[in-house]
Every structure is written in structure tokens, then in C-alpha cells.
Write a protein that holds these residues in place. Structure first.
Motif, PDB file in Angstrom:
ATOM      1  N   PHE A  80       0.833  -1.205   0.000  1.00  0.00           N
ATOM      2  CA  PHE A  80       0.000   0.000   0.000  1.00  0.00           C
ATOM      3  C   PHE A  80       0.865   1.250   0.000  1.00  0.00           C
ATOM      4  CE2 PHE A  80       0.842  -1.350   4.294  1.00  0.00           C
ATOM      5  CZ  PHE A  80       1.130  -0.198   4.991  1.00  0.00           C
ATOM      6  N   GLU A  81       0.209   2.386  -0.223  1.00  0.00           N
ATOM      7  CA  GLU A  81       0.872   3.689  -0.137  1.00  0.00           C
ATOM      8  C   GLU A  81      -0.148   4.730   0.277  1.00  0.00           C
ATOM      9  OE1 GLU A  81       2.456   3.885  -4.069  1.00  0.00           O
ATOM     10  OE2 GLU A  81       0.568   4.539  -4.973  1.00  0.00           O
ATOM     11  N   ALA A  82       0.316   5.771   0.968  1.00  0.00           N
ATOM     12  CA  ALA A  82      -0.575   6.837   1.427  1.00  0.00           C
ATOM     13  C   ALA A  82       0.253   8.010   1.912  1.00  0.00           C
ATOM     14  CB  ALA A  82      -1.485   6.339   2.559  1.00  0.00           C
ATOM     15  N   ALA A  83      -0.386   9.160   2.029  1.00  0.00           N
ATOM     16  CA  ALA A  83       0.240  10.333   2.643  1.00  0.00           C
ATOM     17  C   ALA A  83      -0.125  10.334   4.124  1.00  0.00           C
ATOM     18  CB  ALA A  83      -0.249  11.606   1.965  1.00  0.00           C
ATOM     19  N   PHE A  84       0.694   9.692   4.925  1.00  0.00           N
ATOM     20  CA  PHE A  84       0.474   9.671   6.368  1.00  0.00           C
ATOM     21  C   PHE A  84       1.013  10.969   6.945  1.00  0.00           C
ATOM     22  CE2 PHE A  84       1.015   5.184   5.107  1.00  0.00           C
ATOM     23  CZ  PHE A  84      -0.183   4.663   5.567  1.00  0.00           C
ATOM     24  N   GLU A  85       0.125  11.797   7.507  1.00  0.00           N
ATOM     25  CA  GLU A  85       0.577  13.128   7.910  1.00  0.00           C
ATOM     26  C   GLU A  85      -0.149  13.684   9.123  1.00  0.00           C
ATOM     27  OE1 GLU A  85      -0.028  15.168   4.243  1.00  0.00           O
ATOM     28  OE2 GLU A  85      -2.203  15.410   4.546  1.00  0.00           O
ATOM     29  N   GLN A  86      -1.152  12.982   9.622  1.00  0.00           N
ATOM     30  CA  GLN A  86      -1.868  13.445  10.810  1.00  0.00           C
ATOM     31  C   GLN A  86      -1.746  12.403  11.922  1.00  0.00           C
ATOM     32  OE1 GLN A  86      -3.302  16.493  11.139  1.00  0.00           O
ATOM     33  NE2 GLN A  86      -2.603  16.972   9.055  1.00  0.00           N
ATOM     34  N   GLN A  87      -1.859  12.864  13.167  1.00  0.00           N
ATOM     35  CA  GLN A  87      -1.645  12.002  14.324  1.00  0.00           C
ATOM     36  C   GLN A  87      -2.476  10.717  14.242  1.00  0.00           C
ATOM     37  OE1 GLN A  87       0.603  12.063  16.478  1.00  0.00           O
ATOM     38  NE2 GLN A  87      -0.052  11.897  18.614  1.00  0.00           N
ATOM     39  N   THR A 191      -6.765   8.730   2.964  1.00  0.00           N
ATOM     40  CA  THR A 191      -7.009   7.788   1.876  1.00  0.00           C
ATOM     41  C   THR A 191      -5.767   6.942   1.667  1.00  0.00           C
ATOM     42  OG1 THR A 191      -8.607   9.238   0.779  1.00  0.00           O
ATOM     43  CG2 THR A 191      -7.572   7.517  -0.559  1.00  0.00           C
ATOM     44  N   VAL A 192      -5.955   5.630   1.663  1.00  0.00           N
ATOM     45  CA  VAL A 192      -4.868   4.684   1.453  1.00  0.00           C
ATOM     46  C   VAL A 192      -5.115   3.953   0.142  1.00  0.00           C
ATOM     47  CG1 VAL A 192      -3.659   2.654   2.358  1.00  0.00           C
ATOM     48  CG2 VAL A 192      -4.507   4.406   3.934  1.00  0.00           C
ATOM     49  N   ARG A 193      -4.070   3.824  -0.647  1.00  0.00           N
ATOM     50  CA  ARG A 193      -4.139   3.105  -1.918  1.00  0.00           C
ATOM     51  C   ARG A 193      -3.509   1.726  -1.711  1.00  0.00           C
ATOM     52  NH1 ARG A 193      -4.455   4.734  -7.452  1.00  0.00           N
ATOM     53  NH2 ARG A 193      -3.310   3.346  -8.864  1.00  0.00           N
ATOM     54  N   PHE A 194      -4.349   0.704  -1.654  1.00  0.00           N
ATOM     55  CA  PHE A 194      -3.881  -0.666  -1.501  1.00  0.00           C
ATOM     56  C   PHE A 194      -3.608  -1.242  -2.892  1.00  0.00           C
ATOM     57  CE2 PHE A 194      -6.378   0.028   2.386  1.00  0.00           C
ATOM     58  CZ  PHE A 194      -5.435  -0.336   3.345  1.00  0.00           C
ATOM     59  N   LEU A 195      -2.373  -1.680  -3.092  1.00  0.00           N
ATOM     60  CA  LEU A 195      -1.941  -2.121  -4.410  1.00  0.00           C
ATOM     61  C   LEU A 195      -2.103  -3.618  -4.624  1.00  0.00           C
ATOM     62  CD1 LEU A 195       1.304   0.034  -4.624  1.00  0.00           C
ATOM     63  CD2 LEU A 195      -0.985   0.574  -5.490  1.00  0.00           C
ATOM     64  N   SER A 196      -1.948  -4.410  -3.563  1.00  0.00           N
ATOM     65  CA  SER A 196      -2.117  -5.856  -3.690  1.00  0.00           C
ATOM     66  C   SER A 196      -2.420  -6.484  -2.341  1.00  0.00           C
ATOM     67  CB  SER A 196      -0.876  -6.505  -4.314  1.00  0.00           C
ATOM     68  OG  SER A 196       0.227  -6.425  -3.444  1.00  0.00           O
ATOM     69  N   TRP A 197      -3.054  -7.653  -2.413  1.00  0.00           N
ATOM     70  CA  TRP A 197      -3.412  -8.448  -1.237  1.00  0.00           C
ATOM     71  C   TRP A 197      -3.215  -9.898  -1.636  1.00  0.00           C
ATOM     72  CZ3 TRP A 197      -9.231  -8.974   0.446  1.00  0.00           C
ATOM     73  CH2 TRP A 197      -9.333  -9.786   1.579  1.00  0.00           C
ATOM     74  N   THR A 198      -2.256 -10.568  -1.007  1.00  0.00           N
ATOM     75  CA  THR A 198      -1.925 -11.929  -1.408  1.00  0.00           C
ATOM     76  C   THR A 198      -1.884 -12.865  -0.203  1.00  0.00           C
ATOM     77  OG1 THR A 198       0.470 -11.601  -1.228  1.00  0.00           O
ATOM     78  CG2 THR A 198      -0.546 -11.128  -3.364  1.00  0.00           C
ATOM     79  N   VAL A 199      -2.069 -14.153  -0.498  1.00  0.00           N
ATOM     80  CA  VAL A 199      -1.908 -15.219   0.479  1.00  0.00           C
ATOM     81  C   VAL A 199      -0.895 -16.204  -0.079  1.00  0.00           C
ATOM     82  CG1 VAL A 199      -3.053 -17.171   1.616  1.00  0.00           C
ATOM     83  CG2 VAL A 199      -4.213 -14.967   1.468  1.00  0.00           C
TER      84      VAL A 199
END
Length: 207
Positions: A80-87, A191-199
Motif C-alpha cells: 500500500f501507499e498513502a500520505a500519512f501526515e496526521q496524528q 485515503t490509502v491506496r492498496f496495491l495488492s493483497w496476497t496469500v
């Protein structure tokens, strides 16, 4: 926390299976979500969180986790990727047995710095974390491997080596669901952009 593992998490690549976003169900519905190509963009509800009692005295059980069954001897991996910027902005992987037994692992923005860690809850929550400011703005992967009575949490930034985050006990007979999660305890609009989910197969060894 700082242990580096260059091979664990990659040994099972040939048995990796990508899950569709439709294969999971939400523990708590987010504010919004949409497919953007192969990715899933999710926006958290302000005040969403997961915690039980310890130190703070409250119970929060409204994290946005998209989960599907995870068997013993399997690993779940989320990128995933996101702009983490608040507490307390946070995202990663959530494992859930029930509302009193669960694990969340990933990154969280705390006191102006990105932290890598986990919350392990057996009726009461505990929290371990360490700073990873160099991970800010990068694509992140969290991998949780379930083997016997243990869950082993690893994470990495981009294509770097996996770091060992935590080894925690979990009942080997428990029915577990797992998948990507996010929370925004202190603000709207994360908002988080999830790119993949694997098992895949569980990691062959801790080291």
C-alpha cells in the motif's frame, strides 16, 4: 524491531495467490472506497480505531479491515501507499479472531514521525513501535505469517529487505480472518491506496 531478513517472505513466492478485493468483507465500512485499475483506494472515517482498554481506558472497535479466512501455515501480505501526515494515521494488515482477540500490524504516524509496529490484543491491547521516517512516501508491504501458535510480522519499504517487527502468540486452533486495514483516529480524509493483497505459504523459519 530492527532485525533485517532478506529472504523470509520471499521463499513462498511461487505459491503466492493474489486475492481480489471482492473476496473480503469489511469489519466496519469505510467512508468511501473505489477500484482504480488493480488498486483499491479507501478513505477512512474520522475517529476510526482499534484498541482495548490498556492505558487509555477505552474500547475502539471500528477499524476498517477488509478480511478473509487465513489458515494456519499461511501468510497474508498487503502492499500500500498513502500520505500519512496526521496524528495516528495508520494502515497495514489486520488479523481478527473476535472483538477481543486480534492483531494489527503496519505503519502509524505518531508525534510527527512514521512508526512501524504492531498492536496485539488478547482482551487487552499492547503496542510496540519504532521510527521509520525514511519510509515516508514510499510503497510499503506488511507480511504476517501464521505457523503453529505464532504469528510473525515483517515489513519492508519498496523492494528493500524485510524487517522483523514482532513475533506474537495466537491460538493455533483459532479461526482467523485477515486482510488490509486503515484507521484515522484524529481526522477525516485519510485515503490509502492498496496495491495488492496476497496469500501464500507461511515462512519456513523465523530466521
Amino acid at each position: 524491531m530492527s532485525t533485517t531478513d532478506t529472504t523470509s517472505g520471499e521463499r513462498a513466492a511461487s505459491h503466492r495467490r493474489r486475492l481480489s478485493w471482492q473476496s473480503g468483507s469489511w469489519t466496519t465500512s469505510p467512508a468511501a472506497f473505489k477500484l482504480v485499475g488493480d488498486a483499491l483506494e479507501v478513505t477512512a472515517v474520522e475517529g476510526s480505531d482499534a484498541w482495548r482498554v490498556t492505558s487509555y481506558g477505552f474500547v475502539h472497535d471500528d477499524a476498517h479491515a477488509l478480511i478473509a479466512p487465513l489458515e494456519t501455515d499461511q501468510a497474508v501480505e498487503v502492499t500500500f501507499e498513502a500520505a500519512f501526515e496526521q496524528q495516528f494515521d495508520q494502515a497495514g494488515v489486520f488479523l481478527r479472531v473476535d472483538d477481543e482477540v486480534w492483531v494489527k500490524a503496519g505503519v502509524e504516524y505518531v508525534d510527527g514521525e512514521l512508526q512501524l509496529g504492531a498492536v496485539v490484543t488478547h482482551h487487552y491491547s499492547d503496542w510496540s513501535s519504532g521510527p521509520v521516517p525514511e519510509w515516508q512516501g514510499k510503497t510499503l508491504t506488511v507480511r504476517v505469517s501464521r505457523s503453529g501458535d505464532a504469528v510473525t510480522i515483517r515489513a519492508r519499504a519498496e523492494d528493500g529487505p524485510y524487517r522483523l517487527v514482532r513475533v506474537a502468540w495466537l491460538d493455533p486452533e483459532a479461526r482467523v480472518d485477515a486482510g488490509p486495514f486503515l484507521c484515522a483516529p484524529s481526522r477525516a480524509g485519510l485515503t490509502v491506496r492498496f496495491l495488492s493483497w496476497t496469500v501464500s505459504d507461511a515462512d519456513a523459519a523465523l530466521h
